[in-house]
Scaffold this motif. Structure first.
Motif, PDB file in Angstrom:
ATOM      1  N   THR A 240       0.842  -1.186   0.000  1.00  0.00           N
ATOM      2  CA  THR A 240       0.000   0.000   0.000  1.00  0.00           C
ATOM      3  C   THR A 240       0.885   1.246   0.000  1.00  0.00           C
ATOM      4  OG1 THR A 240      -1.725  -1.134   1.255  1.00  0.00           O
ATOM      5  CG2 THR A 240      -1.790   1.282   1.219  1.00  0.00           C
ATOM      6  N   PRO A 241       0.739   2.094  -0.989  1.00  0.00           N
ATOM      7  CA  PRO A 241       1.571   3.315  -1.033  1.00  0.00           C
ATOM      8  C   PRO A 241       1.288   4.197   0.176  1.00  0.00           C
ATOM      9  CG  PRO A 241       0.494   2.916  -3.143  1.00  0.00           C
ATOM     10  CD  PRO A 241      -0.151   1.990  -2.161  1.00  0.00           C
ATOM     11  N   PRO A 242       2.310   4.865   0.694  1.00  0.00           N
ATOM     12  CA  PRO A 242       2.100   5.793   1.818  1.00  0.00           C
ATOM     13  C   PRO A 242       1.118   6.896   1.441  1.00  0.00           C
ATOM     14  CG  PRO A 242       4.440   5.362   1.471  1.00  0.00           C
ATOM     15  CD  PRO A 242       3.718   4.792   0.293  1.00  0.00           C
ATOM     16  N   ASP A 243       0.394   7.392   2.416  1.00  0.00           N
ATOM     17  CA  ASP A 243      -0.547   8.476   2.176  1.00  0.00           C
ATOM     18  C   ASP A 243       0.177   9.677   1.558  1.00  0.00           C
ATOM     19  OD1 ASP A 243      -2.603   7.012   3.206  1.00  0.00           O
ATOM     20  OD2 ASP A 243      -2.539   7.944   5.203  1.00  0.00           O
ATOM     21  N   GLY A 244      -0.395  10.198   0.517  1.00  0.00           N
ATOM     22  CA  GLY A 244       0.166  11.377  -0.131  1.00  0.00           C
ATOM     23  C   GLY A 244       1.292  11.101  -1.104  1.00  0.00           C
ATOM     24  N   SER A 245       1.688   9.830  -1.248  1.00  0.00           N
ATOM     25  CA  SER A 245       2.831   9.530  -2.132  1.00  0.00           C
ATOM     26  C   SER A 245       2.509   9.778  -3.599  1.00  0.00           C
ATOM     27  CB  SER A 245       3.305   8.089  -1.935  1.00  0.00           C
ATOM     28  OG  SER A 245       2.255   7.163  -2.157  1.00  0.00           O
ATOM     29  N   GLN A 246       1.213   9.872  -3.931  1.00  0.00           N
ATOM     30  CA  GLN A 246       0.837  10.187  -5.309  1.00  0.00           C
ATOM     31  C   GLN A 246       1.203  11.627  -5.678  1.00  0.00           C
ATOM     32  OE1 GLN A 246      -1.218   9.765  -2.785  1.00  0.00           O
ATOM     33  NE2 GLN A 246      -3.224  10.752  -3.063  1.00  0.00           N
ATOM     34  N   TYR A 247       1.568  12.411  -4.661  1.00  0.00           N
ATOM     35  CA  TYR A 247       1.969  13.797  -4.911  1.00  0.00           C
ATOM     36  C   TYR A 247       3.485  13.988  -4.873  1.00  0.00           C
ATOM     37  CZ  TYR A 247      -2.987  14.675  -4.090  1.00  0.00           C
ATOM     38  OH  TYR A 247      -4.365  14.665  -4.166  1.00  0.00           O
ATOM     39  N   TRP A 248       4.213  12.909  -4.633  1.00  0.00           N
ATOM     40  CA  TRP A 248       5.672  13.015  -4.658  1.00  0.00           C
ATOM     41  C   TRP A 248       6.123  13.230  -6.093  1.00  0.00           C
ATOM     42  CZ3 TRP A 248       7.128   8.139  -1.271  1.00  0.00           C
ATOM     43  CH2 TRP A 248       6.680   8.353   0.050  1.00  0.00           C
ATOM     44  N   VAL A 249       7.170  14.009  -6.265  1.00  0.00           N
ATOM     45  CA  VAL A 249       7.652  14.379  -7.599  1.00  0.00           C
ATOM     46  C   VAL A 249       9.026  13.761  -7.861  1.00  0.00           C
ATOM     47  CG1 VAL A 249       8.375  16.340  -9.047  1.00  0.00           C
ATOM     48  CG2 VAL A 249       6.330  16.522  -7.614  1.00  0.00           C
ATOM     49  N   ALA A 250       9.238  13.301  -9.083  1.00  0.00           N
ATOM     50  CA  ALA A 250      10.538  12.739  -9.466  1.00  0.00           C
ATOM     51  C   ALA A 250      11.641  13.732  -9.127  1.00  0.00           C
ATOM     52  CB  ALA A 250      10.548  12.420 -10.960  1.00  0.00           C
ATOM     53  N   SER A 251      12.699  13.228  -8.525  1.00  0.00           N
ATOM     54  CA  SER A 251      13.753  14.117  -8.013  1.00  0.00           C
ATOM     55  C   SER A 251      14.392  14.958  -9.105  1.00  0.00           C
ATOM     56  CB  SER A 251      14.817  13.292  -7.283  1.00  0.00           C
ATOM     57  OG  SER A 251      15.388  12.322  -8.150  1.00  0.00           O
ATOM     58  N   PHE A 252      14.576  14.393 -10.304  1.00  0.00           N
ATOM     59  CA  PHE A 252      15.244  15.170 -11.352  1.00  0.00           C
ATOM     60  C   PHE A 252      14.393  16.360 -11.788  1.00  0.00           C
ATOM     61  CE2 PHE A 252      12.636  12.521 -14.136  1.00  0.00           C
ATOM     62  CZ  PHE A 252      12.352  13.349 -15.213  1.00  0.00           C
ATOM     63  N   VAL A 253      13.061  16.232 -11.673  1.00  0.00           N
ATOM     64  CA  VAL A 253      12.174  17.349 -12.006  1.00  0.00           C
ATOM     65  C   VAL A 253      12.300  18.454 -10.962  1.00  0.00           C
ATOM     66  CG1 VAL A 253       9.785  18.083 -12.343  1.00  0.00           C
ATOM     67  CG2 VAL A 253      10.543  15.866 -13.230  1.00  0.00           C
ATOM     68  N   SER A 254      12.249  18.065  -9.685  1.00  0.00           N
ATOM     69  CA  SER A 254      12.372  19.055  -8.608  1.00  0.00           C
ATOM     70  C   SER A 254      13.717  19.769  -8.667  1.00  0.00           C
ATOM     71  CB  SER A 254      12.203  18.375  -7.246  1.00  0.00           C
ATOM     72  OG  SER A 254      10.874  17.944  -7.058  1.00  0.00           O
ATOM     73  N   GLU A 255      14.767  19.024  -8.971  1.00  0.00           N
ATOM     74  CA  GLU A 255      16.101  19.617  -9.043  1.00  0.00           C
ATOM     75  C   GLU A 255      16.195  20.606 -10.198  1.00  0.00           C
ATOM     76  OE1 GLU A 255      18.548  16.181  -9.342  1.00  0.00           O
ATOM     77  OE2 GLU A 255      18.201  15.564  -7.247  1.00  0.00           O
ATOM     78  N   TYR A 256      15.612  20.254 -11.336  1.00  0.00           N
ATOM     79  CA  TYR A 256      15.645  21.146 -12.490  1.00  0.00           C
ATOM     80  C   TYR A 256      14.885  22.436 -12.184  1.00  0.00           C
ATOM     81  CZ  TYR A 256      15.485  22.765 -17.318  1.00  0.00           C
ATOM     82  OH  TYR A 256      15.634  23.518 -18.462  1.00  0.00           O
ATOM     83  N   VAL A 257      13.712  22.293 -11.571  1.00  0.00           N
ATOM     84  CA  VAL A 257      12.911  23.468 -11.214  1.00  0.00           C
ATOM     85  C   VAL A 257      13.660  24.347 -10.221  1.00  0.00           C
ATOM     86  CG1 VAL A 257      10.827  24.234 -10.018  1.00  0.00           C
ATOM     87  CG2 VAL A 257      10.686  22.398 -11.707  1.00  0.00           C
ATOM     88  N   SER A 258      14.292  23.727  -9.251  1.00  0.00           N
ATOM     89  CA  SER A 258      15.029  24.476  -8.236  1.00  0.00           C
ATOM     90  C   SER A 258      16.139  25.314  -8.853  1.00  0.00           C
ATOM     91  CB  SER A 258      15.611  23.515  -7.198  1.00  0.00           C
ATOM     92  OG  SER A 258      16.354  24.211  -6.228  1.00  0.00           O
ATOM     93  N   ARG A 259      16.793  24.769  -9.869  1.00  0.00           N
ATOM     94  CA  ARG A 259      17.911  25.482 -10.514  1.00  0.00           C
ATOM     95  C   ARG A 259      17.438  26.601 -11.429  1.00  0.00           C
ATOM     96  NH1 ARG A 259      20.183  20.206 -10.733  1.00  0.00           N
ATOM     97  NH2 ARG A 259      19.324  19.848 -12.814  1.00  0.00           N
ATOM     98  N   HIS A 260      16.266  26.445 -12.037  1.00  0.00           N
ATOM     99  CA  HIS A 260      15.891  27.359 -13.118  1.00  0.00           C
ATOM    100  C   HIS A 260      14.574  28.103 -12.908  1.00  0.00           C
ATOM    101  CE1 HIS A 260      19.214  25.868 -15.462  1.00  0.00           C
ATOM    102  NE2 HIS A 260      18.792  24.637 -15.337  1.00  0.00           N
ATOM    103  N   LYS A 261      13.935  27.978 -11.750  1.00  0.00           N
ATOM    104  CA  LYS A 261      12.630  28.611 -11.565  1.00  0.00           C
ATOM    105  C   LYS A 261      12.691  30.134 -11.703  1.00  0.00           C
ATOM    106  CE  LYS A 261      13.071  28.579  -6.493  1.00  0.00           C
ATOM    107  NZ  LYS A 261      12.460  28.081  -5.234  1.00  0.00           N
TER     108      LYS A 261
END
Length: 280
Positions: A240-261
């Protein structure tokens, strides 16, 4: 017999030593890798269903985009910015064509039977794309359809239309060589007549702006595309996936956004979290 000078190799050699070109090359490698990873992450999540066609995926577009980014990188490694900008227009068209397909698929009403001849213009365009017969579909048509989707508000908020109208003029100038400025030059001539660091900086900012705009609109239309694989992995393992895990984001996406937002807004990630719930 005329001896061909090794001007091209000399050109590449001096470019490799230039710090501005080195920084641009690093950025373009990052962009290529980001799109390559996106194509794998989105696979199976970006299907659409159309009348008379059934289930289709435009995922191959993202893979192609990553390869276009690599072609752009090689153009820049030869200081051929006119060619790089021409390919950048293809890059822009392809990433938003991908979103266009998702938008059209999400608007399709399957509660209503439709004959092929009665398909709407946008759905017919996608059907023609599947058959390799798509003609006369311009970027304006694509942007108009996307603006009428759930991403319409963010397009207004970040004034994407105005920015992309200006960008279109710039890209078209290079594609059509609308002046002596819009041709390829050797490194030496560019050094004489132009500011190389400015040229590299402008190109890097342009491709980053396109990529971040694409990502923003994509997330608003299909937020699940950037979901990390953890949720699916739990299901595949019978857990059973942890609660809210459907909202976790792939790390490479978060890292890219963090660098270029910052190219859009320093609070860009906060905005996406508030609208979609994705923990970007």
């Amino acid at each position: 017999m005329l001896e061909i000078p090794d001007d091209f190799e000399i050109n590449r050699s001096v470019i490799k030593e230039n710090s501005s070109f080195q920084e641009l090359n690093t950025l373009l490698e990052e962009t290529r890798n980001f799109m390559y990873e996106m194509s794998f992450l989105a696979y199976g999540r970006d299907n659409i269903v159309l009348h008379k066609v059934g289930v289709i995926s435009g995922n191959q577009i993202l893979d192609s985009v990553s390869r276009t980014a690599e072609s752009i990188r090689y153009c820049c490694l030869n200081a051929n910015f006119a060619d790089a900008y021409s390919l950048l227009r293809k890059y822009r068209d392809d990433v938003f064509c991908y979103i266009y397909m998702l938008t059209v698929g999400d608007k399709t009403d399957f509660m209503k039977y439709v004959e092929l001849k009665d398909l709407g213009k946008d759905e017919r365009n996608i059907c023609d794309w599947i058959r390799n017969q798509q003609n006369d579909v311009y970027i304006g048509t694509i942007f108009k359809a996307i603006a009428s989707s759930s991403a319409g508000e963010v397009i207004k908020k970040y004034k994407l239309k105005d920015a992309f109208d200006k960008l279109a003029l710039k890209l078209n100038n290079f594609v059509h060589s609308n002046g002596q400025l819009y041709y390829n030059f050797s490194y030496q001539r560019m050094d004489t007549h132009s500011n190389i660091s400015k040229y590299c900086k402008e190109f890097g900012e342009t491709i980053t702006y396109i990529t971040m705009s694409f990502l923003m609109v994509l997330v608003l239309i299909r937020p699940g595309i950037i979901m990390s694989e953890d949720y699916i992995d739990y299901l595949d393992c019978g857990d059973t996936p942890p609660d809210g895990s459907q909202y976790w984001v792939a790390s490479f996406v978060s890292e890219y956004v963090s660098r270029h937002k910052g190219i859009l807004d320093e609070k860009f990630d906060e905005y996406l979290r508030s609208v979609t719930g994705m923990q970007i």
